[in-house]
Write a protein that holds these residues in place. Sequence first.
Motif, PDB file in Angstrom:
ATOM      1  N   GLU A 119     -51.907 -69.913  21.482  1.00  0.00           N
ATOM      2  CA  GLU A 119     -51.313 -71.107  20.849  1.00  0.00           C
ATOM      3  C   GLU A 119     -51.494 -71.003  19.222  1.00  0.00           C
ATOM      4  O   GLU A 119     -50.445 -71.451  18.734  1.00  0.00           O
ATOM      5  N   ALA A 120     -52.379 -70.764  18.760  1.00  0.00           N
ATOM      6  CA  ALA A 120     -52.552 -70.578  17.294  1.00  0.00           C
ATOM      7  C   ALA A 120     -51.514 -69.427  16.764  1.00  0.00           C
ATOM      8  O   ALA A 120     -51.034 -69.591  15.817  1.00  0.00           O
ATOM      9  N   ARG A 121     -51.554 -68.074  17.597  1.00  0.00           N
ATOM     10  CA  ARG A 121     -50.753 -67.167  17.163  1.00  0.00           C
ATOM     11  C   ARG A 121     -49.180 -67.782  17.165  1.00  0.00           C
ATOM     12  O   ARG A 121     -48.366 -67.133  16.292  1.00  0.00           O
ATOM     13  N   ARG A 122     -48.858 -68.562  18.072  1.00  0.00           N
ATOM     14  CA  ARG A 122     -47.639 -68.959  18.298  1.00  0.00           C
ATOM     15  C   ARG A 122     -47.100 -69.768  16.818  1.00  0.00           C
ATOM     16  O   ARG A 122     -46.093 -69.931  16.615  1.00  0.00           O
ATOM     17  N   ARG A 123     -48.046 -70.783  16.639  1.00  0.00           N
ATOM     18  CA  ARG A 123     -47.882 -71.606  15.523  1.00  0.00           C
ATOM     19  C   ARG A 123     -47.508 -70.650  14.235  1.00  0.00           C
ATOM     20  O   ARG A 123     -46.739 -71.460  13.281  1.00  0.00           O
ATOM     21  N   HIS A 124     -48.023 -69.899  13.881  1.00  0.00           N
ATOM     22  CA  HIS A 124     -48.013 -69.006  12.696  1.00  0.00           C
ATOM     23  C   HIS A 124     -47.114 -67.924  12.858  1.00  0.00           C
ATOM     24  O   HIS A 124     -46.508 -67.259  13.550  1.00  0.00           O
TER      25      HIS A 124
END
Length: 124
Positions: A119-124
């Motif tokens: 999820e963190a990777r998708r946000r950035h």
Amino acid sequence: MRHLDTADRRVLQMQLGMMRRQLLDELRTSAPSAQAALAESDREVKTRADQAEAERAGDVHMAEVEIDRARLEEIEHAIARLASGRYGICEDCGDEIPRARLLAQPTAIRCMACQASDEARRRH
């Protein structure tokens, strides 16, 4: 799947089956009502605002159908993993997904750490 006993697997299989049936029922009942709404909106469109509203409603319905189709894919994937013995294993790191997470989210494909990372990777 060693961390899941026979009863856990049975409960999860029943839960996934129930989720699948509910979603298929929802998709079946929404299709005719959407077609009827589109046919009715074609007859009732009197202004550009009416037409825009009818198109918006159609777009919302299509988005809902796509979400339901994606959920159905997740459920089918979970059922296949359960049948093959790969259920409950994180697809990213290969660790066991905790039993509590699987019971709360039967379609989970990642452990919490890998899910947070994804999820963190998708946000950035």
